[in-house]
Scaffold this motif. Sequence first.
Motif, PDB file in Angstrom:
ATOM      1  N   VAL A 149       0.358  -0.988   0.080  1.00 28.51           N
ATOM      2  CA  VAL A 149       0.118   0.360   0.131  1.00 28.51           C
ATOM      3  C   VAL A 149       0.124   1.602  -0.120  1.00 28.51           C
ATOM      4  O   VAL A 149       1.581   1.442   0.876  1.00 28.51           O
ATOM      5  N   GLN A 150       0.723   2.303  -0.668  1.00 31.41           N
ATOM      6  CA  GLN A 150       1.415   3.781  -0.428  1.00 31.41           C
ATOM      7  C   GLN A 150       0.069   4.570   0.083  1.00 31.41           C
ATOM      8  O   GLN A 150      -0.547   4.752   0.544  1.00 31.41           O
ATOM      9  N   THR A 151       1.547   5.402   1.078  1.00 30.30           N
ATOM     10  CA  THR A 151       0.729   5.196   2.407  1.00 30.30           C
ATOM     11  C   THR A 151       1.255   6.588   2.070  1.00 30.30           C
ATOM     12  O   THR A 151       0.502   7.189   2.912  1.00 30.30           O
ATOM     13  N   ARG A 152       1.845   6.845   1.923  1.00 31.65           N
ATOM     14  CA  ARG A 152       2.482   8.718   2.165  1.00 31.65           C
ATOM     15  C   ARG A 152       2.790   8.584  -0.123  1.00 31.65           C
ATOM     16  O   ARG A 152       3.338   8.019  -0.872  1.00 31.65           O
TER      17      ARG A 152
ATOM     18  N   ASP B   8       6.558  -5.507   7.148  1.00 34.37           N
ATOM     19  CA  ASP B   8       7.129  -5.568   7.004  1.00 34.37           C
ATOM     20  C   ASP B   8       8.185  -4.763   6.825  1.00 34.37           C
ATOM     21  O   ASP B   8       8.218  -3.592   5.316  1.00 34.37           O
ATOM     22  N   ALA B   9       8.769  -4.101   7.982  1.00 33.88           N
ATOM     23  CA  ALA B   9       9.853  -2.551   7.508  1.00 33.88           C
ATOM     24  C   ALA B   9      10.605  -3.026   6.666  1.00 33.88           C
ATOM     25  O   ALA B   9      11.592  -1.519   5.894  1.00 33.88           O
ATOM     26  N   HIS B  10      11.206  -4.209   6.481  1.00 30.29           N
ATOM     27  CA  HIS B  10      12.002  -3.944   5.496  1.00 30.29           C
ATOM     28  C   HIS B  10      11.942  -3.937   3.534  1.00 30.29           C
ATOM     29  O   HIS B  10      12.875  -4.111   3.346  1.00 30.29           O
ATOM     30  N   TYR B  11      10.715  -3.718   3.592  1.00 26.90           N
ATOM     31  CA  TYR B  11       9.926  -3.784   2.218  1.00 26.90           C
ATOM     32  C   TYR B  11       9.911  -2.207   1.960  1.00 26.90           C
ATOM     33  O   TYR B  11       8.484  -2.139   1.060  1.00 26.90           O
ATOM     34  N   LYS B  12       9.633  -1.599   2.723  1.00 28.19           N
ATOM     35  CA  LYS B  12       9.875  -0.179   2.601  1.00 28.19           C
ATOM     36  C   LYS B  12       9.971   0.570   1.846  1.00 28.19           C
ATOM     37  O   LYS B  12      11.810   1.287   1.835  1.00 28.19           O
ATOM     38  N   CYS B  13       9.777   1.432   1.004  1.00 26.37           N
ATOM     39  CA  CYS B  13      10.108   2.106  -0.322  1.00 26.37           C
ATOM     40  C   CYS B  13      10.200   3.991  -0.119  1.00 26.37           C
ATOM     41  O   CYS B  13       9.122   4.065  -0.258  1.00 26.37           O
ATOM     42  N   VAL B  14      11.468   4.685  -0.437  1.00 29.45           N
ATOM     43  CA  VAL B  14      11.029   5.848  -0.090  1.00 29.45           C
ATOM     44  C   VAL B  14      11.604   6.496  -0.866  1.00 29.45           C
ATOM     45  O   VAL B  14      12.656   5.886  -1.493  1.00 29.45           O
ATOM     46  N   VAL B  15      10.688   7.776  -1.914  1.00 30.08           N
ATOM     47  CA  VAL B  15      11.936   7.886  -2.787  1.00 30.08           C
ATOM     48  C   VAL B  15      11.703   9.719  -2.708  1.00 30.08           C
ATOM     49  O   VAL B  15      10.933   9.845  -2.042  1.00 30.08           O
ATOM     50  N   ASN B  16      12.622   9.894  -2.964  1.00 31.14           N
ATOM     51  CA  ASN B  16      12.592  11.171  -3.790  1.00 31.14           C
ATOM     52  C   ASN B  16      11.689  12.274  -4.462  1.00 31.14           C
ATOM     53  O   ASN B  16      11.925  12.234  -5.563  1.00 31.14           O
ATOM     54  N   GLY B  17      10.828  13.448  -3.898  1.00 28.65           N
ATOM     55  CA  GLY B  17       9.523  13.543  -4.720  1.00 28.65           C
ATOM     56  C   GLY B  17       8.351  12.534  -4.356  1.00 28.65           C
ATOM     57  O   GLY B  17       8.095  12.334  -3.374  1.00 28.65           O
ATOM     58  N   THR B  18       7.903  12.551  -5.840  1.00 27.95           N
ATOM     59  CA  THR B  18       6.473  11.598  -5.197  1.00 27.95           C
ATOM     60  C   THR B  18       6.412  10.340  -6.206  1.00 27.95           C
ATOM     61  O   THR B  18       6.938  10.135  -7.377  1.00 27.95           O
ATOM     62  N   ILE B  19       5.447   9.547  -5.272  1.00 31.11           N
ATOM     63  CA  ILE B  19       4.969   8.204  -6.753  1.00 31.11           C
ATOM     64  C   ILE B  19       3.720   8.403  -7.103  1.00 31.11           C
ATOM     65  O   ILE B  19       2.654   8.206  -6.074  1.00 31.11           O
ATOM     66  N   ASP B  20       3.436   8.379  -8.374  1.00 33.76           N
ATOM     67  CA  ASP B  20       2.082   8.015  -8.869  1.00 33.76           C
ATOM     68  C   ASP B  20       1.903   6.946  -9.579  1.00 33.76           C
ATOM     69  O   ASP B  20       0.559   6.891  -9.714  1.00 33.76           O
ATOM     70  N   TYR B  21       2.162   6.246  -9.633  1.00 31.59           N
ATOM     71  CA  TYR B  21       2.096   4.928  -9.672  1.00 31.59           C
ATOM     72  C   TYR B  21       2.729   3.645 -10.061  1.00 31.59           C
ATOM     73  O   TYR B  21       4.391   3.407  -9.178  1.00 31.59           O
TER      74      TYR B  21
ATOM     75  N   VAL C 161       7.865   7.835 -10.849  1.00 30.95           N
ATOM     76  CA  VAL C 161       7.442   9.449 -10.067  1.00 30.95           C
ATOM     77  C   VAL C 161       7.498  10.527 -10.712  1.00 30.95           C
ATOM     78  O   VAL C 161       8.367  10.752 -11.760  1.00 30.95           O
ATOM     79  N   ASN C 162       7.127  11.444 -10.282  1.00 29.56           N
ATOM     80  CA  ASN C 162       6.811  13.159 -10.582  1.00 29.56           C
ATOM     81  C   ASN C 162       6.850  13.216 -11.549  1.00 29.56           C
ATOM     82  O   ASN C 162       7.203  14.244 -11.732  1.00 29.56           O
TER      83      ASN C 162
END
Length: 722
Positions: A484-487, A509-522, A536-537
Amino acid sequence: MGAIETAQKLSERVMAGKAKLDADIKRDYARYQYLKRHSKKTLNAMLESVAASFETCSAFSESTLLIAYMYDPEKCSEIILRACRKVLTAPINKHEFAWFEQSVFGSSVWFFNCPKSDDRYLFEDLLGIAKTIASDVVESMDDIYDDLTRHKQWQQMQAIKNETLIARQDHKRVGLLHNKGIRAVLESKSRDDGADELEANDFRAFIDQHLALNTLISTAAKINGEFQQHMQMVMSPFGDFKEAPIKSLQRSQTKMERSEYQEQALPKSAALCDLVRCSVTFNTVHQFLVGYQALMHHMDKHQDLMELARVKNGFINTDDHKNGYRDIKVYVVYKSMNPEHENVKMICEVQLLLINYLQEKKRVHQIWDILREETYLRMVPKTQLGGGSSHGSSSGGNTVKDLSQLKFTELLRVGREVRLDYKDRDMYHCSVDSDTGLLGMEGWGWFGVVDLSRKMMIVSMKREQQIYYTHRWLTFHEHRYLSVQTRRNQVEMWRVVCDKRGGYNFVNDAHYKCVVNGTIDYVQFDRSYAHMLLVVNESAIQVRAMSHLGAATKTIKLQEKIATSAMRNVRFSGDGTRCVLGGGEGCAYFYLVDIVSEKVHKLSSSFLQSTLAPCFINGDCQRVAVCGEAGKIEIWDVEQRQSVKCIQSDSQRDMTSSTSTDNILAVGSDDKRLRLYNVGNWECFFMKQFNFGGCALHLTEDMRYVTFAGYGGDRCAVLKID
């Protein structure tokens, strides 16, 4: 069977299994049809022959088995499952299990439908048998644990605390993997451009999983012999000592892909501390404690030879370990006394276990081998080769030739039957997970999960707004997950766990958290779940390996920004090699992106004035459907980049959603109708009116459910497919 493998090797094996299945069906269905017309006595003889082979656990012709199943699936499945239940029930006869492993388990028959059921495969009944047996063993292990808690020395077992002093092979007290040839690439800095970042990440992973791991395994080979001799001398007076083989390269590579390794610093292989290992089995708790204390005393006395690295007490309950198998693992830094090895050191594992657990572990070992194959078994029938469909012409797999035979039963109207705490009129991506019977739903600043069997909301999550079409159900490392995209810039994953009451819990499962610089669109995943695919972006496509979500392995810049939309205007092909992006309202063009070559192609339509909600036909990369205004749909050949079919539906409104699997193209429209097309002749064979506009569609890959969602009215409906 039961081998642990990397995602790449699994994908290759799935493709080979699917190719074999298709070839077997094509060959033996023709033979079955001939015999059906000319000699039913021969078919009866084949069924009797199969029964004799399975009763005696003797070799048989796979073609005979498949033809017998096509002739009488009910009787044949009884023969197969009865024999498998007998072979897998303890005590397991090693010769009978070898017959099962070599002759039965690799057969294509497991991918045939269960008798009288078009939505279940025969392998699901086999897994059910294995899970029941495994559950009984886990229950026995829990009984052992309950008995231990009443033992007079139980508190002494609990007093052995978990502690970590040295966790990696590259720790200064161990000194491995500090070679400049390894560190040069792992610590190198890449430039900001995507191509260089891709190259750098690829080489870091390669060096880690090959050069660094090779170095560890060769070190293990140097130290293993004297370590085993020394540990046998120290521990054999207290328990039954067993030497274990050095962990193989393939098993080590696969272990590095597990969730607990994702946050490890490079080289991740340095966290492998069980390449060299042994075990000591004790008959009683008292012997166990005496043996543990003897090992600790020996290390205190001989610190020049061995020192404590870590203690992992499996008898202490944690959130991750509350039942089943238990032991205590002691990790030691062992220093070689061989002058030829120049004082080489390595972390090695000493496993301490009670004989009760060992006996239960042996009883279930082969069962776990079968259960580890669940991901492979589920992927084979869903996989398509060369743009083909899983709809065959025999009784293997889902074999509907005439799609009009499908029956659609309305299972749920969310607005009428489920009480939600989400009150907005819009619903975006909604999808059912067939394995659990759970419905995921995305709204404006909200995500929720509904249990279809109870028609009850079981998850409600507030999140940032302007997030669309991003949740996914997936199987990863033999576990079911919800992504799920949470942010706006963050995707998280939850493991879906069945509780004792038959419900479901979601464990982050914190090991599979993905964080990017900017925004995720899909967000999407490829079919093998080896990669996360992102837009992204509004301006770039990113590919991120599931084994290392912290950085993109590939970044492709788009020619122009895509507008964030409530319609699903982005799709990736199932193999992750292509991406299609709709131009949107008033744009008669769309983009096809070749992710492998990183080429972006702008394609213009003379049929459509708007290019909306595209999708790949059957999820494959050969053809793409693009929706448009006034009931129009256009089909394009991806390789030729040419329009091959223009469809004018009976609607005069925008076609706002689409999805495709198993030779079906599903399309939703602003006219509040769901339409299903047969991609073989492009005829509409099913249509249903709803009281909400349809901007979201989902078809499960096993063709059990279709979910239609949108704005207004009941917002979401689920149909069961029979």
